[in-house]
Design a protein around this motif. Structure first.
Motif, mmCIF file in Angstrom:
data_model
loop_
_atom_site.group_PDB
_atom_site.id
_atom_site.type_symbol
_atom_site.label_atom_id
_atom_site.label_comp_id
_atom_site.label_asym_id
_atom_site.label_seq_id
_atom_site.Cartn_x
_atom_site.Cartn_y
_atom_site.Cartn_z
ATOM 1 N N ALA A 109 0.868 -0.923 -0.032
ATOM 2 C CA ALA A 109 -0.141 -0.358 0.523
ATOM 3 C C ALA A 109 0.896 1.570 -0.031
ATOM 4 C CB ALA A 109 -0.865 0.011 0.972
ATOM 5 N N CYS A 110 1.648 1.232 0.871
ATOM 6 C CA CYS A 110 2.604 2.624 1.031
ATOM 7 C C CYS A 110 3.318 2.673 -0.639
ATOM 8 C CB CYS A 110 3.959 1.964 2.125
ATOM 9 S SG CYS A 110 2.915 1.887 3.756
ATOM 10 N N ALA A 111 4.049 1.485 -1.384
ATOM 11 C CA ALA A 111 4.795 1.578 -2.813
ATOM 12 C C ALA A 111 3.401 2.362 -3.518
ATOM 13 C CB ALA A 111 5.702 0.172 -2.798
ATOM 14 N N VAL A 112 2.232 1.817 -3.980
ATOM 15 C CA VAL A 112 1.200 2.148 -4.091
ATOM 16 C C VAL A 112 0.743 3.432 -4.744
ATOM 17 C CG1 VAL A 112 -0.797 1.509 -5.650
ATOM 18 C CG2 VAL A 112 0.652 -0.339 -4.569
ATOM 19 N N GLY A 113 0.791 3.689 -2.863
ATOM 20 C CA GLY A 113 0.339 4.963 -2.549
ATOM 21 C C GLY A 113 0.965 6.235 -3.111
ATOM 22 N N VAL A 114 2.180 6.060 -2.762
ATOM 23 C CA VAL A 114 3.590 6.814 -2.962
ATOM 24 C C VAL A 114 3.997 7.204 -4.581
ATOM 25 C CG1 VAL A 114 6.341 7.236 -2.774
ATOM 26 C CG2 VAL A 114 5.002 6.584 -1.066
ATOM 27 N N ALA A 115 3.704 5.438 -4.852
ATOM 28 C CA ALA A 115 4.323 5.974 -7.013
ATOM 29 C C ALA A 115 2.792 6.769 -7.910
ATOM 30 C CB ALA A 115 3.410 4.666 -7.381
ATOM 31 N N LEU A 116 1.403 6.565 -7.371
ATOM 32 C CA LEU A 116 0.204 7.264 -7.351
ATOM 33 C C LEU A 116 0.234 8.845 -7.261
ATOM 34 C CD1 LEU A 116 -2.582 4.840 -6.579
ATOM 35 C CD2 LEU A 116 -1.261 5.548 -8.862
ATOM 36 N N PRO A 156 5.026 14.845 -8.378
ATOM 37 C CA PRO A 156 6.512 14.820 -7.268
ATOM 38 C C PRO A 156 6.193 15.378 -5.997
ATOM 39 C CG PRO A 156 6.750 14.753 -9.940
ATOM 40 C CD PRO A 156 5.199 15.968 -9.953
ATOM 41 N N ALA A 157 6.149 16.549 -6.137
ATOM 42 C CA ALA A 157 6.202 17.060 -4.355
ATOM 43 C C ALA A 157 5.532 16.359 -3.540
ATOM 44 C CB ALA A 157 5.942 18.593 -4.698
ATOM 45 N N LEU A 158 3.990 15.222 -4.030
ATOM 46 C CA LEU A 158 3.368 14.893 -2.502
ATOM 47 C C LEU A 158 4.143 13.731 -2.596
ATOM 48 C CD1 LEU A 158 -0.003 15.058 -3.890
ATOM 49 C CD2 LEU A 158 1.031 17.181 -2.303
ATOM 50 N N GLY A 159 4.775 13.663 -3.594
ATOM 51 C CA GLY A 159 6.066 11.817 -3.238
ATOM 52 C C GLY A 159 6.479 12.138 -2.022
ATOM 53 N N VAL A 160 7.507 13.401 -2.148
ATOM 54 C CA VAL A 160 8.487 13.982 -1.391
ATOM 55 C C VAL A 160 7.882 13.992 -0.027
ATOM 56 C CG1 VAL A 160 10.227 15.290 -0.244
ATOM 57 C CG2 VAL A 160 10.264 14.594 -2.778
ATOM 58 N N ALA A 161 6.824 14.688 -0.092
ATOM 59 C CA ALA A 161 6.235 14.381 1.306
ATOM 60 C C ALA A 161 5.239 13.496 2.162
ATOM 61 C CB ALA A 161 4.764 15.850 0.701
ATOM 62 N N SER A 162 5.340 12.763 1.017
ATOM 63 C CA SER A 162 4.885 11.797 1.723
ATOM 64 C C SER A 162 6.094 10.683 2.285
ATOM 65 C CB SER A 162 3.952 10.312 0.299
ATOM 66 O OG SER A 162 4.824 10.243 -0.159
ATOM 67 N N LEU A 163 7.294 10.286 1.425
ATOM 68 C CA LEU A 163 8.238 10.483 2.799
ATOM 69 C C LEU A 163 8.163 10.514 3.749
ATOM 70 C CD1 LEU A 163 10.866 9.183 -0.459
ATOM 71 C CD2 LEU A 163 8.946 7.316 -0.173
ATOM 72 N N LEU A 164 8.467 11.492 3.945
ATOM 73 C CA LEU A 164 8.632 12.963 4.699
ATOM 74 C C LEU A 164 7.938 11.786 6.146
ATOM 75 C CD1 LEU A 164 9.637 16.235 4.138
ATOM 76 C CD2 LEU A 164 10.963 14.809 4.910
ATOM 77 N N VAL A 165 6.492 11.596 5.884
ATOM 78 C CA VAL A 165 5.610 11.062 6.789
ATOM 79 C C VAL A 165 5.849 9.417 7.248
ATOM 80 C CG1 VAL A 165 3.006 10.967 7.260
ATOM 81 C CG2 VAL A 165 3.768 12.826 6.114
ATOM 82 N N LEU A 166 6.870 9.319 6.149
ATOM 83 C CA LEU A 166 7.054 7.321 6.061
ATOM 84 C C LEU A 166 7.995 6.972 7.035
ATOM 85 C CD1 LEU A 166 5.481 5.948 2.648
ATOM 86 C CD2 LEU A 166 4.669 5.866 4.950
ATOM 87 N N GLY A 199 7.505 5.800 -9.428
ATOM 88 C CA GLY A 199 6.277 7.440 -10.256
ATOM 89 C C GLY A 199 6.502 8.220 -10.842
ATOM 90 N N LEU A 200 8.270 8.804 -10.882
ATOM 91 C CA LEU A 200 9.271 9.251 -11.548
ATOM 92 C C LEU A 200 9.306 8.891 -12.858
ATOM 93 C CD1 LEU A 200 12.064 10.514 -8.759
ATOM 94 C CD2 LEU A 200 9.567 11.965 -9.839
ATOM 95 N N ALA A 201 9.271 7.827 -13.285
ATOM 96 C CA ALA A 201 9.443 7.010 -14.077
ATOM 97 C C ALA A 201 8.563 7.709 -15.157
ATOM 98 C CB ALA A 201 9.897 5.080 -14.066
ATOM 99 N N PHE A 202 6.778 7.489 -14.595
ATOM 100 C CA PHE A 202 5.988 7.917 -15.581
ATOM 101 C C PHE A 202 6.332 9.354 -15.727
ATOM 102 C CE2 PHE A 202 5.854 3.292 -14.413
ATOM 103 C CZ PHE A 202 5.417 3.052 -15.695
ATOM 104 N N SER A 203 6.571 9.936 -14.911
ATOM 105 C CA SER A 203 6.682 11.469 -14.588
ATOM 106 C C SER A 203 7.606 13.043 -15.439
ATOM 107 C CB SER A 203 6.823 12.436 -13.294
ATOM 108 O OG SER A 203 6.157 11.782 -12.479
ATOM 109 N N ARG A 204 8.356 12.200 -16.332
ATOM 110 C CA ARG A 204 9.710 12.236 -16.997
ATOM 111 C C ARG A 204 10.357 13.778 -16.170
ATOM 112 N NH1 ARG A 204 5.916 14.071 -22.713
ATOM 113 N NH2 ARG A 204 5.844 12.477 -23.076
ATOM 114 N N PRO A 205 10.697 13.119 -15.144
ATOM 115 C CA PRO A 205 11.332 14.001 -13.795
ATOM 116 C C PRO A 205 12.332 15.438 -15.573
ATOM 117 C CG PRO A 205 12.164 11.898 -14.121
ATOM 118 C CD PRO A 205 11.236 11.789 -14.843
#
Length: 356
Positions: free
Chosen positions: A28-35, A41-51, A78-84
């Motif tokens: 669930a953590c992996a899927v949630g952070v990926a979505l 992408p900023a939301l992905g970093v924010a989620s890691l700060l909580v995890l 998630g980054l692989a599909f976000s054109r970082p």
């Protein structure tokens, strides 16, 4: 829910294996952070700060799976599909940091030459490789979506939850304490979701200076509340090195940012007042004198030692192999050679442990 106000029950480390419920949490953590990363992408970093502080560590063989590791994997997907924006990797600060990571990994690899236990060396290398991936993922995410507002709200939320989980131990019972008045009374040392009070204080050593830096740049009442809560919780860990480290961190960011002199004096006065009141309360409560010494007495059978013993052991082990050391992760396994046969712990100093 069982209340055990103001009690201390020691617990022993257990190596719980990954089971179906924990595996579902990691998924669930992996899927949630990926979505979240795919959306922004900023939301992905924010989620890691909580995890990060809520790791739910479970073992697979000799290594652990945590919610943070699952989250990093999800962010990379998630980054692989976000054109970082890979151009950020060519900037000077990032190149310097990557070079430092590579130097550290090279040092760990060289330490295998003298290591008696190769498994811990491999684990240390993978652990630092994980940190490198985390750094690169966060840098790429921020370069792609340079909005830091989610980071700060996530950091405030994480610090608040961590502190409240620790303070709740005064109601539900803690797992560490300090004896007062000749062992007549024990005061809980709170830890919350972290493994122990020193680990909690270490987490706050990072969070407090970061929040103070933000508060010096941008006035925000929520930041002030988070800082006050974190500072209070840090003091209640009774971690001497942790509290001192937080003070150094706050002083460093204040010196770097150079805020208005009035604000500096206000912070300094508040810190001095809190420290004075804390010291007075500690002495009044009967904290043993040895608590303020490097030679604090340890309990038999807990496989620990005081700082002066551990620091001397680190220097002793380093002298056995001054060029490449005794091997990454080997310090606690080699303590018998330094005269501490029944001790299994780290050096209580990152610098001396790295030297060893």
């Amino acid at each position: 829910m069982i209340f055990h106000p103001w009690t201390v029950t020691l617990r022993h480390e257990t190596h719980a294996p990954v089971d179906v419920p924990s595996a579902l949490v990691y998924l669930a953590c992996a899927v949630g952070v990926a979505l979240l990363t795919r959306k922004r992408p900023a939301l992905g970093v924010a989620s890691l700060l909580v995890l990060a502080p809520f790791d739910l560590a479970r073992y697979v063989g000799p290594t652990t799976i945590t919610t943070l590791k699952a989250g990093v994997a999800g962010m990379l997907i998630g980054l692989a599909f976000s054109r970082p924006d890979f151009a950020v990797l060519r900037t000077a600060p990032v190149r310097v940091m990557v070079a430092a990571f590579c130097a550290l990994l090279a040092g760990i690899a060289l330490s295998a030459i003298h290591a008696q236990h190769l498994g811990p060396v491999v684990r240390e290398a993978f652990k630092n490789g994980e940190y490198l991936l985390l750094f690169l993922a966060a840098i790429l995410a921020f370069a792609t979506d340079p909005d830091d507002r989610p980071f700060w709200r996530a950091q405030e939320l994480a610090v608040g939850l961590v502190c409240l989980s620790a303070l709740a131990e005064y109601l539900f019972g803690a797992h560490s304490g300090i004896f007062l008045h000749g062992h007549a009374w024990v005061v809980p040392r709170i830890a919350g979701v972290l493994e122990g009070p020193n680990q909690l204080s270490g987490y706050l050593d990072i969070a407090l200076p970061v929040l103070v830096a933000r508060a010096l740049v941008q006035r925000d009442r929520a930041l002030t509340i988070a800082i006050a809560l974190a500072a209070t919780t840090d003091l209640l860990t009774f971690s001497r090195a942790g509290i001192f480290g937080a003070l150094i961190g706050v002083a460093a960011v204040t010196f770097i940012l150079r805020p208005q002199r009035k604000l500096v004096w206000r912070y300094a006065a508040a810190i001095a007042l809190v420290l004075a009141l804390t010291a007075a309360a500690a002495l009044r409560a009967g904290v043993p004198a040895g608590y303020f010494s490097l030679d604090q007495t340890t309990q038999a059978g807990d496989h620990l030692a005081n700082r002066s013993q551990l620091w001397r052991a680190a220097l002793t082990l380093w002298r056995t192999s001054p060029i490449v050391g005794v091997g990454g992760g080997n310090y606690e396994l080699d303590l018998a050679e330094a005269g501490l046969p029944d001790v299994r712990t780290h050096a209580n100093s990152l610098y001396l442990q790295s030297l060893a």
